[in-house]
Design a protein around this motif. Structure first.
Motif, mmCIF file in Angstrom:
data_model
loop_
_atom_site.group_PDB
_atom_site.id
_atom_site.type_symbol
_atom_site.label_atom_id
_atom_site.label_comp_id
_atom_site.label_asym_id
_atom_site.label_seq_id
_atom_site.Cartn_x
_atom_site.Cartn_y
_atom_site.Cartn_z
ATOM 1 N N LEU A 81 0.825 -1.201 0.000
ATOM 2 C CA LEU A 81 0.000 0.000 0.000
ATOM 3 C C LEU A 81 0.865 1.259 0.000
ATOM 4 C CD1 LEU A 81 -2.813 1.186 0.010
ATOM 5 C CD2 LEU A 81 -2.848 0.967 2.511
ATOM 6 N N ARG A 82 2.035 1.218 0.639
ATOM 7 C CA ARG A 82 2.923 2.386 0.655
ATOM 8 C C ARG A 82 3.498 2.679 -0.730
ATOM 9 N NH1 ARG A 82 5.266 -1.783 3.229
ATOM 10 N NH2 ARG A 82 7.091 -2.725 2.257
ATOM 11 N N GLU A 83 3.376 1.718 -1.659
ATOM 12 C CA GLU A 83 3.851 1.904 -3.022
ATOM 13 C C GLU A 83 2.746 2.406 -3.945
ATOM 14 O OE1 GLU A 83 5.252 -2.002 -3.841
ATOM 15 O OE2 GLU A 83 7.131 -1.753 -2.738
ATOM 16 N N SER B 270 2.953 4.204 7.083
ATOM 17 C CA SER B 270 3.698 3.194 6.306
ATOM 18 C C SER B 270 2.893 1.935 6.002
ATOM 19 C CB SER B 270 4.972 2.795 7.058
ATOM 20 O OG SER B 270 4.653 2.156 8.277
ATOM 21 N N TRP B 271 1.809 1.667 6.724
ATOM 22 C CA TRP B 271 0.911 0.543 6.492
ATOM 23 C C TRP B 271 1.619 -0.809 6.399
ATOM 24 C CZ3 TRP B 271 -3.580 1.853 7.907
ATOM 25 C CH2 TRP B 271 -4.067 3.140 7.671
ATOM 26 N N PRO B 272 2.235 -1.250 7.494
ATOM 27 C CA PRO B 272 2.860 -2.583 7.466
ATOM 28 C C PRO B 272 1.853 -3.701 7.230
ATOM 29 C CG PRO B 272 2.781 -1.717 9.718
ATOM 30 C CD PRO B 272 2.407 -0.588 8.797
ATOM 31 N N GLY B 273 0.587 -3.485 7.622
ATOM 32 C CA GLY B 273 -0.451 -4.483 7.379
ATOM 33 C C GLY B 273 -1.224 -4.256 6.102
ATOM 34 N N ASN B 274 -0.823 -3.257 5.322
ATOM 35 C CA ASN B 274 -1.385 -2.965 4.010
ATOM 36 C C ASN B 274 -2.893 -2.710 4.069
ATOM 37 O OD1 ASN B 274 0.987 -3.176 2.116
ATOM 38 N ND2 ASN B 274 1.172 -5.103 3.230
#
Length: 365
Positions: A214-216, A255-259
């Motif tokens: 998601l961060r991309e 940063s959304w590590p869990g997307n």
């Protein structure tokens, strides 16, 4: 009967929506639920990274080739697998799925290939395995990297020959199954460490699809947030119709590590806590953890080494949308949820400056 898929461009011709001819679960960022027409749920987003995935789905869906979907947890691998099936000639057949990490290792072989009555202790009746269930259809194996080494040769055989035997039986079953596998693990490194068979990896990796984190694809976050707000408004009978700029900015820079799965859960929490139709910022307690960058601490924002090309691209895109006006109610700073002076400092540090022709058109900052 085949159900055709189609590509629908928006009025500005910026992107295309991939229409999937069957309702899908709405837990990984793909539109479905009763909020939308169940006959044409669509993938949420307009980013180049997402369009690239859709292009690959469209191309490979028409074939029977094996697909390996790679990506971090919560990026929507199962939904992409479902999209492949729904856009293929197998759409009228079953879509069978199995999470290989969720099944005890001693039962995984039976889940895949089935067993006969009495094949082992506790086998009190015959069981049909997932490959047999998926005959003429599609089998989605999630977390395929968790398949134990002892079982990998049997999986390789059924992929190569479309044949298998149930546990406790010598009878060979022939099937016609299209396999879509998924993993969030690095199979190349697992092969190098001897944890995953190289021949099985190459057999799975016929057509790889890598899903962006998601961060991309930060430019898709506003659409995803709005989608989930509408979704939970409907489910909870709420009326959240206002998302403050600072709240949306916090969503965009986290940063959304869990997307997308994490995004959905946080939006759900925010809708529950909402008052007077305003969506609160559910990330305020996470500001010191993994915000990239921290909007409410401007020094961290523009000195952080975690700023990457996507962050810079978002700032440039916002500036262009605001015609390079930084300040004011309609300026780029307001759109990003920042103070005017903060954004100017960020622009200087990132070496972002207005094009000459824009400087001639306006001096407002």
């Amino acid at each position: 009967m085949l159900v055709q898929t189609s590509w629908v461009s928006d009025p500005l011709n910026r992107t295309a929506s991939f229409e999937i001819p069957a309702a899908l679960p709405a837990n990984t960022g793909f539109d479905s639920d009763e909020l939308y027409d169940r006959s044409s749920p669509r993938i949420v987003g307009t980013s180049a990274a997402l369009r690239s995935v859709l292009d690959m789905v469209r191309v490979v869906a028409a074939t029977d080739s094996t697909i390996l979907i790679e990506g971090e947890t919560g990026t929507g691998k199962e939904l992409v697998a479902q999209a492949v099936h729904n856009a293929s000639q197998r759409v009228g057949r079953t879509f069978t799925k199995l999470n290989c990490a969720a099944i005890p290792l001693d039962l995984l072989e039976s889940e895949l290939f089935g067993h006969e009555k009495g094949a082992f202790t506790g086998a009190i009746a015959q069981k049909i395995g997932r490959f047999e269930m998926a005959d003429k259809g599609t089998l989605f194996l999630d977390e395929v990297g968790d398949i134990p080494p002892a079982l990998q040769p049997k999986l390789l055989r059924v992929l190569q020959e479309q044949q298998f035997e149930r546990l406790g039986s010598g009878r060979t079953h022939q099937v016609d199954v299209r396999l879509v596998a998924a993993t969030n693990r690095d199979l190349v490194k697992m092969v190098a460490r001897g944890q995953f068979r190289s021949d099985l990896y190459y057999r799975l990796n016929v057509f790889p699809i890598v899903l962006p984190a998601l961060r991309e694809r930060r430019e898709d976050i506003p659409a995803l947030v709005n989608h989930f707000v509408k979704l939970f408004n409907r489910r909870m009978e709420k009326q959240v119709d206002s998302i403050p700029p600072e709240t949306m900015a916090a969503f965009q820079w986290y940063s959304w590590p869990g997307n997308i799965r994490e995004l959905q859960n946080l939006v759900e929490r925010a809708v529950i806590l909402s008052r007077d139709g305003i969506l609160p910022n559910p990330l305020h307690k996470k500001q010191t953890e993994v915000i990239i960058p921290t909007l409410h601490r401007s020094r961290t924002f523009y000195t952080s080494k975690t700023l990457d090309d996507s962050d810079r691209a978002l700032i440039l895109e916002t500036l262009e949308q605001a015609r390079w006006v930084v300040g004011g109610p309609h300026g780029a700073a307001a759109k990003l949820g920042l103070k005017r002076t903060t954004l100017i400092a960020i622009m200087r540090r990132l070496d972002i400056s207005r094009p000459i022709h824009q400087e001639e058109q306006t001096s407002a900052v």
